[in-house]
Design a protein around this motif. Structure first.
Motif, PDB file in Angstrom:
ATOM      1  N   ASP A 300       2.247  55.318 -36.770  1.00  0.00           N
ATOM      2  CA  ASP A 300       3.358  55.400 -35.591  1.00  0.00           C
ATOM      3  C   ASP A 300       3.250  54.142 -34.843  1.00  0.00           C
ATOM      4  OD1 ASP A 300       3.823  58.400 -35.707  1.00  0.00           O
ATOM      5  OD2 ASP A 300       1.650  58.582 -35.460  1.00  0.00           O
ATOM      6  N   TYR A 301       2.109  53.499 -34.973  1.00  0.00           N
ATOM      7  CA  TYR A 301       1.920  52.275 -34.112  1.00  0.00           C
ATOM      8  C   TYR A 301       1.028  51.266 -34.738  1.00  0.00           C
ATOM      9  CZ  TYR A 301       0.131  49.025 -30.581  1.00  0.00           C
ATOM     10  OH  TYR A 301      -0.188  47.910 -29.935  1.00  0.00           O
ATOM     11  N   LEU A 302       1.592  50.134 -34.675  1.00  0.00           N
ATOM     12  CA  LEU A 302       0.946  48.734 -35.488  1.00  0.00           C
ATOM     13  C   LEU A 302       0.831  47.786 -34.335  1.00  0.00           C
ATOM     14  CD1 LEU A 302       0.126  47.009 -37.971  1.00  0.00           C
ATOM     15  CD2 LEU A 302       2.335  46.495 -38.146  1.00  0.00           C
ATOM     16  N   ASN A 303      -0.504  47.310 -33.941  1.00  0.00           N
ATOM     17  CA  ASN A 303      -0.866  46.607 -33.270  1.00  0.00           C
ATOM     18  C   ASN A 303      -0.795  45.004 -34.448  1.00  0.00           C
ATOM     19  OD1 ASN A 303      -2.195  44.186 -31.729  1.00  0.00           O
ATOM     20  ND2 ASN A 303      -2.396  45.897 -30.148  1.00  0.00           N
ATOM     21  N   MET A 304       0.306  44.437 -34.034  1.00  0.00           N
ATOM     22  CA  MET A 304       0.269  42.895 -35.068  1.00  0.00           C
ATOM     23  C   MET A 304      -0.694  41.916 -34.618  1.00  0.00           C
ATOM     24  SD  MET A 304       4.312  42.747 -36.401  1.00  0.00           S
ATOM     25  CE  MET A 304       3.726  41.351 -37.070  1.00  0.00           C
ATOM     26  N   HIS A 305      -1.061  41.158 -35.520  1.00  0.00           N
ATOM     27  CA  HIS A 305      -2.193  40.061 -35.205  1.00  0.00           C
ATOM     28  C   HIS A 305      -1.262  38.908 -34.376  1.00  0.00           C
ATOM     29  CE1 HIS A 305      -5.284  37.232 -35.592  1.00  0.00           C
ATOM     30  NE2 HIS A 305      -4.661  36.214 -36.129  1.00  0.00           N
ATOM     31  N   ALA A 306      -0.197  38.695 -34.762  1.00  0.00           N
ATOM     32  CA  ALA A 306       1.078  37.993 -34.102  1.00  0.00           C
ATOM     33  C   ALA A 306       0.621  37.072 -32.976  1.00  0.00           C
ATOM     34  CB  ALA A 306       2.271  38.948 -33.495  1.00  0.00           C
ATOM     35  N   LEU A 332       6.423  51.685 -34.533  1.00  0.00           N
ATOM     36  CA  LEU A 332       6.591  50.834 -33.252  1.00  0.00           C
ATOM     37  C   LEU A 332       5.750  49.891 -33.391  1.00  0.00           C
ATOM     38  CD1 LEU A 332       8.710  50.634 -30.736  1.00  0.00           C
ATOM     39  CD2 LEU A 332       7.061  52.034 -29.519  1.00  0.00           C
ATOM     40  N   ILE A 333       6.115  48.637 -33.210  1.00  0.00           N
ATOM     41  CA  ILE A 333       5.201  47.382 -33.456  1.00  0.00           C
ATOM     42  C   ILE A 333       4.973  46.959 -31.975  1.00  0.00           C
ATOM     43  CG2 ILE A 333       5.168  44.960 -34.083  1.00  0.00           C
ATOM     44  CD1 ILE A 333       6.472  46.168 -36.718  1.00  0.00           C
ATOM     45  N   SER A 334       3.696  46.145 -31.534  1.00  0.00           N
ATOM     46  CA  SER A 334       3.574  45.480 -30.389  1.00  0.00           C
ATOM     47  C   SER A 334       2.546  44.152 -30.673  1.00  0.00           C
ATOM     48  CB  SER A 334       3.393  45.969 -29.164  1.00  0.00           C
ATOM     49  OG  SER A 334       2.126  46.750 -29.117  1.00  0.00           O
ATOM     50  N   ALA A 335       2.743  43.234 -30.021  1.00  0.00           N
ATOM     51  CA  ALA A 335       1.778  42.092 -30.148  1.00  0.00           C
ATOM     52  C   ALA A 335       1.237  41.810 -28.733  1.00  0.00           C
ATOM     53  CB  ALA A 335       2.543  40.907 -30.725  1.00  0.00           C
ATOM     54  N   THR A 336       0.054  42.361 -28.641  1.00  0.00           N
ATOM     55  CA  THR A 336      -0.633  42.419 -27.139  1.00  0.00           C
ATOM     56  C   THR A 336      -1.221  41.140 -26.816  1.00  0.00           C
ATOM     57  OG1 THR A 336      -2.595  43.648 -28.276  1.00  0.00           O
ATOM     58  CG2 THR A 336      -0.823  45.011 -27.061  1.00  0.00           C
ATOM     59  N   LYS A 337      -1.460  40.022 -27.828  1.00  0.00           N
ATOM     60  CA  LYS A 337      -1.741  38.743 -27.484  1.00  0.00           C
ATOM     61  C   LYS A 337      -0.879  38.170 -26.420  1.00  0.00           C
ATOM     62  CE  LYS A 337      -4.489  37.874 -31.655  1.00  0.00           C
ATOM     63  NZ  LYS A 337      -4.144  39.123 -32.556  1.00  0.00           N
ATOM     64  N   SER A 338       0.299  38.558 -26.451  1.00  0.00           N
ATOM     65  CA  SER A 338       1.158  38.111 -25.462  1.00  0.00           C
ATOM     66  C   SER A 338       0.679  38.223 -24.136  1.00  0.00           C
ATOM     67  CB  SER A 338       2.622  38.882 -25.367  1.00  0.00           C
ATOM     68  OG  SER A 338       2.203  40.349 -25.298  1.00  0.00           O
ATOM     69  N   PRO A 365       1.525  50.031 -25.764  1.00  0.00           N
ATOM     70  CA  PRO A 365       1.630  48.850 -24.934  1.00  0.00           C
ATOM     71  C   PRO A 365       2.550  47.917 -25.717  1.00  0.00           C
ATOM     72  CG  PRO A 365      -0.391  48.560 -26.375  1.00  0.00           C
ATOM     73  CD  PRO A 365       0.161  50.160 -26.441  1.00  0.00           C
ATOM     74  N   PRO A 366       3.045  47.144 -24.560  1.00  0.00           N
ATOM     75  CA  PRO A 366       4.299  46.185 -24.959  1.00  0.00           C
ATOM     76  C   PRO A 366       4.036  44.881 -25.404  1.00  0.00           C
ATOM     77  CG  PRO A 366       4.124  46.183 -22.636  1.00  0.00           C
ATOM     78  CD  PRO A 366       3.008  46.982 -23.091  1.00  0.00           C
ATOM     79  N   THR A 367       5.012  44.171 -26.170  1.00  0.00           N
ATOM     80  CA  THR A 367       4.826  42.810 -26.086  1.00  0.00           C
ATOM     81  C   THR A 367       5.669  42.290 -25.041  1.00  0.00           C
ATOM     82  OG1 THR A 367       5.241  43.238 -28.570  1.00  0.00           O
ATOM     83  CG2 THR A 367       5.422  40.593 -27.621  1.00  0.00           C
ATOM     84  N   ILE A 368       4.886  41.221 -24.322  1.00  0.00           N
ATOM     85  CA  ILE A 368       5.732  40.547 -23.163  1.00  0.00           C
ATOM     86  C   ILE A 368       6.102  39.234 -23.690  1.00  0.00           C
ATOM     87  CG2 ILE A 368       4.413  41.908 -21.627  1.00  0.00           C
ATOM     88  CD1 ILE A 368       2.911  39.343 -20.585  1.00  0.00           C
ATOM     89  N   ASN A 369       7.084  38.602 -22.787  1.00  0.00           N
ATOM     90  CA  ASN A 369       7.535  37.129 -22.704  1.00  0.00           C
ATOM     91  C   ASN A 369       8.589  36.980 -23.669  1.00  0.00           C
ATOM     92  OD1 ASN A 369       5.718  36.345 -20.668  1.00  0.00           O
ATOM     93  ND2 ASN A 369       4.143  36.061 -22.097  1.00  0.00           N
ATOM     94  N   THR A 370       8.684  37.890 -24.826  1.00  0.00           N
ATOM     95  CA  THR A 370       9.816  37.788 -25.824  1.00  0.00           C
ATOM     96  C   THR A 370      11.175  38.049 -25.326  1.00  0.00           C
ATOM     97  OG1 THR A 370       8.210  38.581 -27.478  1.00  0.00           O
ATOM     98  CG2 THR A 370      10.334  38.493 -28.245  1.00  0.00           C
ATOM     99  N   GLN A 371      11.875  36.905 -25.400  1.00  0.00           N
ATOM    100  CA  GLN A 371      13.213  36.876 -24.674  1.00  0.00           C
ATOM    101  C   GLN A 371      14.230  37.146 -25.865  1.00  0.00           C
ATOM    102  OE1 GLN A 371      13.643  37.364 -21.165  1.00  0.00           O
ATOM    103  NE2 GLN A 371      11.382  37.196 -21.400  1.00  0.00           N
ATOM    104  N   GLN A 372      14.107  36.460 -26.880  1.00  0.00           N
ATOM    105  CA  GLN A 372      15.159  36.463 -28.079  1.00  0.00           C
ATOM    106  C   GLN A 372      14.424  36.309 -29.278  1.00  0.00           C
ATOM    107  OE1 GLN A 372      18.018  33.152 -27.836  1.00  0.00           O
ATOM    108  NE2 GLN A 372      19.011  33.752 -29.619  1.00  0.00           N
ATOM    109  N   LEU A 373      14.382  37.399 -29.939  1.00  0.00           N
ATOM    110  CA  LEU A 373      13.713  37.464 -31.463  1.00  0.00           C
ATOM    111  C   LEU A 373      14.310  36.310 -32.284  1.00  0.00           C
ATOM    112  CD1 LEU A 373      13.677  41.372 -31.962  1.00  0.00           C
ATOM    113  CD2 LEU A 373      11.868  39.782 -31.499  1.00  0.00           C
ATOM    114  N   ASP A 374      13.245  36.005 -33.135  1.00  0.00           N
ATOM    115  CA  ASP A 374      13.588  35.230 -34.114  1.00  0.00           C
ATOM    116  C   ASP A 374      14.528  35.745 -35.160  1.00  0.00           C
ATOM    117  OD1 ASP A 374      13.381  33.546 -36.762  1.00  0.00           O
ATOM    118  OD2 ASP A 374      11.509  32.573 -35.792  1.00  0.00           O
TER     119      ASP A 374
END
Length: 415
Positions: A300-306, A332-338, A365-374
């Motif tokens: 269901d959820y993947l916390n990426m290394h990102a 659903l994916i998020s990158a909490t290192k953000s 929990p979300p990924t923050i600061n990502t405004q425009q995906l690659d």
């Protein structure tokens, strides 16, 4: 087939966005950034002048004088997080055979601050130059595991793993396996890191691995964003109590989640870069799911290394699509290192805690600061940006990758 089950019965955290598990979790679901200008030293002459430092952490309030005198900050962080996790577990250590409890702890760099301080002091001494008798114990990378063992009288298997930024998941995997093999009933595991030092910041900056968004630190860590320019350093610790299920059940322990799979592979590609096709990461995720007895569509959820590096984020996305497909509507994916920055050897531990809390609280929990995906990221990949999302989480996966080509994956499941 081994049917021994391993569960998580205690958690402890010391992070740039919270000094307890609850504070960390609440900050994470609010989307709080822990980044700011470095205060530990004057960073004016450095390319990178920002980091995710701990806030309001005073060792003297939590550790005794001898512990502080004998230990580097990375060990102090470990002792703090382990204390919370052990208290949370409800274990009565006096009633348990000490040989049934071990410590498998991770750290990537060891006592970097102690090394720097001691060498500087040595070079400035013109008369009778000498080193402190605590110099070697403070810098050794295995000392956190030893100090936790010593403090609580834990006499089971005790050692330290080092696999760069995959270190904490390596520790979790080892503790999980030793319980499955009948080599211990309980382990204190996780990782800690204290890398906000002049040498560490300077070294990573020289590699051009870190963000130089010095005028906007809270937005500097921006995984998957078209304008990402490197990671933001973080510091702290995460601790987990892993316990054999029947032992935990018999004592009426609170059970957060079950560890159902863990694996490691190597990229055998480059000293610092991940494999561009994500081959090692792909295999590691497949192996972890195979051990867990789960299909990719059950995650269901993947916390990426990102980490917010231009190359690393995309190679991991490639691996994820290799495993889950380019449009995994269940995942659903998020990158909490953000939010936390990159805690190197401690990253996997605090991200495992977020995976476990996501299962417990049914919130991602979300990924923050990502405004425009690659634009290189397939449109069907669901990356949660902006705000946390409430949803059932039965299975969560945590990815970690480290310099040297190390890939370590852990899978957690609702009990």
């Amino acid at each position: 087939m081994n049917h021994t089950r391993v569960v998580v019965t205690g958690l402890g955290a010391l992070t740039p966005i919270g000094n307890t598990v609850d504070a960390f979790w609440q900050s994470a679901i609010r989307g709080t950034s822990g980044a700011a200008r470095i205060t530990r030293f004057d960073p004016t002459l450095f390319r990178t002048q920002i980091a995710c430092e701990l806030k309001d952490f005073t060792p003297e309030k939590h550790l005794d004088r001898n512990e502080i005198k004998r230990s580097d900050p990375y060990t102090q962080y470990a002792l703090y997080a382990a204390a919370e996790a052990l208290a949370d577990s409800g274990l009565e250590l006096s009633q348990i055979d000490p040989f049934d409890i071990g410590v498998i702890w991770g750290c990537g760099q060891g006592g970097m601050q102690s090394f720097e301080d001691e060498v500087k002091a040595y070079t400035q001494q013109n008369f009778n130059p000498r080193f402190s008798p605590f110099f070697v114990p403070r810098l050794l990378v295995n000392m956190a595991s030893g100090m936790i063992s010593l403090k609580y009288g834990l006499m089971g298997i005790t050692y330290t793993t080092v696999s760069a930024c995959a270190t904490s998941n390596t520790s979790i995997m080892d503790a999980y396996n030793y319980i499955k093999w009948g080599k211990g009933k309980i382990f204190v595991t996780g990782g800690s890191e204290a890398p906000i030092t002049e040498a560490s910041i300077g070294g990573f900056a020289a590699m051009k691995a870190m963000s130089t968004r010095n005028d906007d630190p809270t937005a500097a860590s921006r995984p998957f964003d078209t304008d990402r320019d490197g990671f933001v350093m973080g510091e702290g610790a995460g601790a987990l109590i892993l316990e054999e299920y029947e032992h935990a059940k018999k004592r009426g322990a609170k059970i957060y989640a079950e560890v159902v799979g863990a694996s490691m592979t190597a990229d055998a590609y480059h000293m610092t870069a991940t494999h561009p096709e994500g081959l090692g990461a792909t295999k590691a995720m497949h192996l972890a799911l195979e051990e867990a007895g789960l299909r990719p569509d059950q995650v269901d959820y993947l916390n990426m290394h990102a980490t917010s590096t231009p190359v690393g984020d995309l190679s991991e996305i490639k691996a994820v699509t290799n495993v889950f497909g380019e449009a995994p509507d269940h995942l659903l994916i998020s990158a909490t290192k953000s939010m936390t920055g990159h805690l190197l050897g401690a990253a996997g531990a605090i991200e495992a805690i977020l995976c476990i809390k996501a299962i417990q609280e049914s919130v991602v929990p979300p990924t923050i600061n990502t405004q425009q995906l690659d634009p290189a990221i397939p449109t069907g990949v669901q990356i949660l940006t902006g705000e946390a999302r409430e949803m059932p989480v039965n299975v969560a996966m945590s990815n970690t990758f480290g310099f040297g080509g190390h890939n370590a994956i852990a899978v957690f499941k609702k009990v």
